[in-house]
Scaffold this active site. Structure first.
Site, short mmCIF file in Angstrom:
data_model
loop_
_atom_site.label_atom_id
_atom_site.label_comp_id
_atom_site.label_asym_id
_atom_site.label_seq_id
_atom_site.Cartn_x
_atom_site.Cartn_y
_atom_site.Cartn_z
N ARG A 183 0.85 -1.18 0.00
CA ARG A 183 0.00 0.00 0.00
C ARG A 183 0.89 1.23 0.00
NH1 ARG A 183 -2.99 -3.21 -1.37
NH2 ARG A 183 -5.08 -3.75 -0.63
N THR A 184 1.13 1.76 -1.21
CA THR A 184 2.08 2.87 -1.32
C THR A 184 1.56 4.15 -0.69
OG1 THR A 184 1.21 3.39 -3.53
CG2 THR A 184 3.12 1.94 -3.41
N CYS A 185 0.23 4.33 -0.66
CA CYS A 185 -0.31 5.57 -0.09
C CYS A 185 -0.05 5.66 1.40
CB CYS A 185 -1.82 5.67 -0.37
SG CYS A 185 -2.77 4.26 0.23
N SER A 186 0.03 4.53 2.08
CA SER A 186 0.30 4.52 3.52
C SER A 186 1.66 3.92 3.85
CB SER A 186 -0.79 3.73 4.26
OG SER A 186 -0.91 2.42 3.71
#
Length: 217
Positions: A183-186
């Site tokens: 999960r690149t956003c987090s």
């Protein structure tokens, strides 16, 4: 009618490749730009292929991007004097802007910067195995792991601790037979509770290999 159309169609020599009359940039994946037709006329053949390739290269890396380069220089000059860049080598500028080509991290650095999260502790076997596997990864898979969880395939100056969103979190995910998910956003790795280090290593390697095709990052 079909026979008449075939007879009217142009017949190129066996060693020739037709070039669109306008050499339109759509052929090269660009827009609003053309190649110099004098490089090859209306067709490319063994006698002018070198001139044609030189024109393509000039278009891709000089004439075709001149406006973009000029805009980049103008924007950069508003942030800092361009003359100041002369203090750095090309390699130094690349490292400052893009990070290092070679990714180096130690087990101690991994413990500080890859932290246990949901339903994992520092003593959880899957978390411990993950750190061991990450420490053993070859450089190519280290790049892939960073892209998998942090969207950036290189480390910034300062290493793992300098990642812009802080530490990488490792959260548990069920069921245990799934591949890990990034999960690149987090800046998060969702890691199933595998039963062995070997299973974890194999599943992580498969996830990194197929991350762009399986929708797991």
């Amino acid at each position: 009618a079909a026979a008449a159309a075939a007879a009217a169609a142009p017949h190129w020599p066996a060693d020739a490749i037709a070039v669109p009359p306008d050499h339109s940039a759509a052929t090269l994946g660009q827009s609003a730009a053309t190649l110099d037709q004098s490089a090859c006329g209306d067709e490319v053949h063994i006698g002018n292929v070198e001139g044609y390739l030189a024109a393509v290269i000039r278009f891709w890396f000089a004439d075709g991007v001149a406006a973009q380069i000029a805009g980049f220089r103008e924007g950069l000059s508003e942030v800092m004097p361009l003359a100041a860049l002369k203090a750095f080598s090309a390699n130094e500028i690349t490292e400052l802007v893009c990070g290092r080509d070679t990714i180096e991290w130690t087990p101690e650095e991994l413990r500080r910067c890859v932290l246990p999260g949901f339903q994992y502790t520092a003593d959880s076997p899957p978390y411990i195995w993950l750190l061991e596997v990450l420490a053993e990864l070859p450089d190519s898979e280290r790049h892939a792991f960073l892209e998998f969880v942090a969207v950036c395939p290189r480390l910034p100056p300062g290493g793992l601790s300098a990642l812009p969103r802080g530490a990488i979190k490792v959260n548990r995910m069920d069921p245990a037979d799934k591949l890990p998910e990034g999960r690149t956003c987090s800046q998060e790795l969702r890691l199933p509770a595998y039963g062995s280090k070997e299973e974890l290593k194999g599943k992580l390697s498969m996830a990194l290999q197929w991350k762009d095709y399986l929708g797991i990052n």
